[in-house]
Design a protein around this motif. Structure first.
Motif, mmCIF file in Angstrom:
data_model
loop_
_atom_site.group_PDB
_atom_site.id
_atom_site.type_symbol
_atom_site.label_atom_id
_atom_site.label_comp_id
_atom_site.label_asym_id
_atom_site.label_seq_id
_atom_site.Cartn_x
_atom_site.Cartn_y
_atom_site.Cartn_z
ATOM 1 N N TYR A 1 0.834 -1.205 0.000
ATOM 2 C CA TYR A 1 0.000 0.000 0.000
ATOM 3 C C TYR A 1 0.868 1.255 0.000
ATOM 4 C CZ TYR A 1 -3.560 -3.337 1.550
ATOM 5 O OH TYR A 1 -4.401 -4.420 1.647
ATOM 6 N N SER A 2 0.301 2.338 -0.515
ATOM 7 C CA SER A 2 0.973 3.643 -0.486
ATOM 8 C C SER A 2 0.055 4.651 0.190
ATOM 9 C CB SER A 2 1.305 4.126 -1.908
ATOM 10 O OG SER A 2 2.252 3.282 -2.516
ATOM 11 N N ILE A 3 0.584 5.329 1.206
ATOM 12 C CA ILE A 3 -0.167 6.362 1.918
ATOM 13 C C ILE A 3 0.618 7.669 1.807
ATOM 14 C CG2 ILE A 3 -1.076 7.112 4.139
ATOM 15 C CD1 ILE A 3 -1.398 4.217 4.933
ATOM 16 N N ALA A 4 0.020 8.668 1.194
ATOM 17 C CA ALA A 4 0.682 9.958 0.986
ATOM 18 C C ALA A 4 0.197 10.974 2.011
ATOM 19 C CB ALA A 4 0.420 10.467 -0.425
ATOM 20 N N VAL A 5 1.113 11.792 2.492
ATOM 21 C CA VAL A 5 0.805 12.805 3.506
ATOM 22 C C VAL A 5 0.953 14.188 2.900
ATOM 23 C CG1 VAL A 5 1.412 13.711 5.774
ATOM 24 C CG2 VAL A 5 1.621 11.274 5.321
ATOM 25 N N PHE A 6 -0.109 14.988 2.984
ATOM 26 C CA PHE A 6 -0.094 16.355 2.470
ATOM 27 C C PHE A 6 -0.479 17.327 3.577
ATOM 28 C CE2 PHE A 6 -0.698 13.955 -1.449
ATOM 29 C CZ PHE A 6 0.127 14.621 -2.337
ATOM 30 N N GLY A 7 -0.148 18.584 3.352
ATOM 31 C CA GLY A 7 -0.491 19.635 4.292
ATOM 32 C C GLY A 7 0.388 20.852 4.064
ATOM 33 N N LEU A 8 0.086 21.933 4.766
ATOM 34 C CA LEU A 8 0.905 23.137 4.664
ATOM 35 C C LEU A 8 2.153 22.975 5.528
ATOM 36 C CD1 LEU A 8 -1.813 25.958 4.759
ATOM 37 C CD2 LEU A 8 -1.107 24.484 2.866
ATOM 38 N N VAL A 9 3.050 23.925 5.429
ATOM 39 C CA VAL A 9 4.280 23.853 6.220
ATOM 40 C C VAL A 9 3.952 23.959 7.716
ATOM 41 C CG1 VAL A 9 5.732 24.800 4.388
ATOM 42 C CG2 VAL A 9 4.642 26.350 6.026
ATOM 43 N N SER A 10 4.812 23.343 8.521
ATOM 44 C CA SER A 10 4.737 23.426 9.986
ATOM 45 C C SER A 10 3.480 22.785 10.561
ATOM 46 C CB SER A 10 4.817 24.893 10.452
ATOM 47 O OG SER A 10 6.052 25.451 10.070
ATOM 48 N N ARG A 11 2.891 21.862 9.840
ATOM 49 C CA ARG A 11 1.738 21.136 10.389
ATOM 50 C C ARG A 11 2.157 19.815 11.027
ATOM 51 N NH1 ARG A 11 0.404 25.966 8.972
ATOM 52 N NH2 ARG A 11 -1.782 26.319 8.406
ATOM 53 N N GLY A 12 3.433 19.456 10.889
ATOM 54 C CA GLY A 12 3.914 18.235 11.525
ATOM 55 C C GLY A 12 3.726 16.978 10.693
ATOM 56 N N LYS A 13 3.816 17.109 9.367
ATOM 57 C CA LYS A 13 3.636 15.936 8.495
ATOM 58 C C LYS A 13 4.700 14.870 8.777
ATOM 59 C CE LYS A 13 3.952 18.361 4.729
ATOM 60 N NZ LYS A 13 4.131 19.674 5.383
ATOM 61 N N SER A 14 5.955 15.294 8.806
ATOM 62 C CA SER A 14 7.040 14.337 9.062
ATOM 63 C C SER A 14 6.938 13.755 10.462
ATOM 64 C CB SER A 14 8.400 15.023 8.878
ATOM 65 O OG SER A 14 8.562 15.496 7.548
ATOM 66 N N ALA A 15 6.521 14.570 11.408
ATOM 67 C CA ALA A 15 6.380 14.082 12.785
ATOM 68 C C ALA A 15 5.300 13.009 12.872
ATOM 69 C CB ALA A 15 6.047 15.246 13.719
ATOM 70 N N VAL A 16 4.226 13.179 12.127
ATOM 71 C CA VAL A 16 3.155 12.179 12.122
ATOM 72 C C VAL A 16 3.680 10.847 11.602
ATOM 73 C CG1 VAL A 16 0.994 11.519 10.997
ATOM 74 C CG2 VAL A 16 1.233 13.802 11.979
ATOM 75 N N LEU A 17 4.469 10.888 10.540
ATOM 76 C CA LEU A 17 5.013 9.654 9.985
ATOM 77 C C LEU A 17 6.018 9.021 10.939
ATOM 78 C CD1 LEU A 17 5.434 10.499 6.186
ATOM 79 C CD2 LEU A 17 3.507 9.492 7.399
ATOM 80 N N ASN A 18 6.852 9.827 11.553
ATOM 81 C CA ASN A 18 7.799 9.289 12.546
ATOM 82 C C ASN A 18 7.059 8.595 13.685
ATOM 83 O OD1 ASN A 18 10.129 10.136 11.230
ATOM 84 N ND2 ASN A 18 10.222 12.085 12.329
ATOM 85 N N ALA A 19 5.967 9.216 14.126
ATOM 86 C CA ALA A 19 5.198 8.633 15.230
ATOM 87 C C ALA A 19 4.541 7.320 14.801
ATOM 88 C CB ALA A 19 4.138 9.623 15.712
ATOM 89 N N LEU A 20 4.077 7.273 13.543
ATOM 90 C CA LEU A 20 3.438 6.048 13.061
ATOM 91 C C LEU A 20 4.405 4.865 13.086
ATOM 92 C CD1 LEU A 20 1.240 7.181 10.023
ATOM 93 C CD2 LEU A 20 0.448 6.130 12.137
#
Length: 462
Positions: A63-82
């Motif tokens: 599966y592929s799950i893509a993460v989008f959002g504006l800057v400083s919303r914590g996209k990378s942090a969400v993936l690290n936490a996952l």
């Protein structure tokens, strides 16, 4: 047992959808690759590569799950936490992520998920942003859109644009720990009731129900704690709380358990449909000159044959034969399959062409006072007096027949470019099979009308 393997709310997922999707992609690849690899343009090869990549993904059930959002919303942090590990760089500065990056996540040790991190949508301008987003969305089976509070107008617009990609979407309210409990719940409820007055907003609301809004704190702010020692001394230290990511992990696992395989199959088939459409179009464009010559040649043959033939019924029968040979010759020229879908549509063109000949026979009988067949019956033998009527009727009917062959040939070119997706194991055919089986309670069901291609094979417009 992992939530990815079973669900208490739905039956265990079947592999039928994946099997049918694999067979469809294998058929498409073999159809084009056998004749064209090694002699194709870069654009054609790119579509062949896309088909091959999609097939590999299906075979691996990845599966592929893509993460989008504006800057400083914590996209990378969400993936690290996952994934439970700080793999992606994060920081207080905007724009830490400069380009899309994929990391592998296996929550149960078996299921493979590629998490795709992307730059902030508001830090890439214009065409570059659109190109990046389109490519990532194309690969994604699921989209996570990260916000960090009340949704802004720019975020709302980005959501609407992502909604048009026809992919399941989760709205993730990150950094919820920064808000007092009452305010946090108010924002959460507002996000669960996104609405609007335009059609696009209604489509967004239909896809993004309250169940698809998740509240997390992927990288909670440090909190100050007081430490008291046995001797009575006190010390204050900053402590990093544990990420609050469980709601998102559970939502992803529930979604994949309930409809993941169907989701993966449909996404692969949609990509295959686009790639095969491009392949067919490029094939037709590359042989346009040869095809036009072929169509005009058959139009001339049909016109001459009908003009010279004295028997009306033979005009119709002979015209049908010529049209059928023309269609088969075009399919052979392009090396594209002639499917039942195309045959049904092209038969209407052949019937129209034949009916035009019959009407032409009647019309010339009125205009010239006599038709070709009638002229011969009246004269009994060759008669110079009947010649003008015969020639006039023949010329008109020949022109009608030639035009009919031309229109059938052009229609064949059009349907050859799309009909392969409706044939046996065609992408559209298998998509329809999956959507007919899908549970109405799934996210995919809400996309049914949009995923079903138009026109439908039973009633396409003429």
């Amino acid at each position: 047992m992992s939530n990815l393997e079973t669900s208490t709310n739905s039956p265990a997922p079947t592999s039928l959808d994946l099997d049918r999707a694999r067979a469809s992609l294998q058929q498409s690849l073999s159809r084009y690759a056998a004749e064209k690899v090694g002699t194709v343009s870069p654009s054609l090869q790119s579509d062949l590569d896309a088909l091959a990549y999609t097939l590999t993904k299906l075979e691996q059930t990845s599966y592929s799950i893509a993460v989008f959002g504006l800057v400083s919303r914590g996209k990378s942090a969400v993936l690290n936490a996952l994934i439970g590990e700080k793999v992606l760089e994060t920081g207080p500065l905007n724009g830490v992520t400069r380009f899309p990056r994929s990391i592998r996540w296996s929550p149960d040790g078996t299921t493979q998920i590629d998490l795709i991190d992307t730059p902030g949508l508001d830090e890439i301008d214009g065409e570059a942003r659109a190109t990046m987003a389109a490519e990532v969305v194309r690969q994604a089976d699921l989209i996570l859109f990260i916000i960090a509070g009340d949704i802004t107008q720019l975020e709302y617009q980005a959501l609407r644009e992502l909604r048009l990609a026809q992919k399941p979407l989760l709205l993730v309210f990150n950094k919820s720990d920064l808000y007092p409990e009452q305010e946090r719940q108010t924002i959460y409820q507002q996000l669960q009731n996104l609405s609007g007055d335009t059609v696009s907003d209604e489509l967004l609301q239909r896809l993004l129900s309250a169940d698809e809004v998740v509240m997390v704190a992927a990288d909670p702010a440090p909190i100050q704690v007081r430490i008291e020692y046995p001797d009575g001394t006190k010390k204050y230290e900053w402590e990093q709380p544990t990420p609050q990511i469980a709601p998102l992990q559970q939502k992803i696992q529930e979604l994949l358990a309930r409809e993941g395989r169907s989701l993966l199959a449909i996404n692969a088939l949609v990509q295959a449909r686009l790639a095969e459409g491009n392949l067919a179009k490029i094939t037709l464009d590359g042989m346009q000159s040869e095809a036009n010559t072929l169509v005009w040649r058959f139009a001339q043959y049909k016109a001459i044959a009908v003009a010279a033939n004295p028997i009306a019924i033979f005009d119709v029968l002979g015209g049908v034969v010529v049209d059928a040979i023309l269609i088969g010759s075009l399919a052979k020229l392009y090396n594209l399959p002639m499917t039942k879908y195309e045959i049904r549509k092209l038969l209407s063109g052949v019937v129209f062409s034949s009916a035009s000949l019959l009407l032409g026979e009647l019309a010339t009988g009125v205009v010239f006072g006599v038709g070709k067949t009638t002229a011969l019956i009246i004269s009994g033998t060759f008669n110079v007096a009947a010649l003008p009527g015969y020639l006039g009727a023949g010329a008109v009917q020949g022109a009608i027949a030639g035009y009919g062959a031309y229109m059938v040939g052009k229609a064949a070119q059009t349907y050859l470019s799309t009909g392969a997706t409706w044939g046996q194991l065609g992408a559209n055919t298998v998509i329809r099979e999956i959507l007919d089986r899908i549970d109405d309670a799934t996210i995919i069901a809400r996309l049914r009308d949009e995923l079903l291609p138009t026109p439908a094979p039973e009633d396409p417009p003429v």
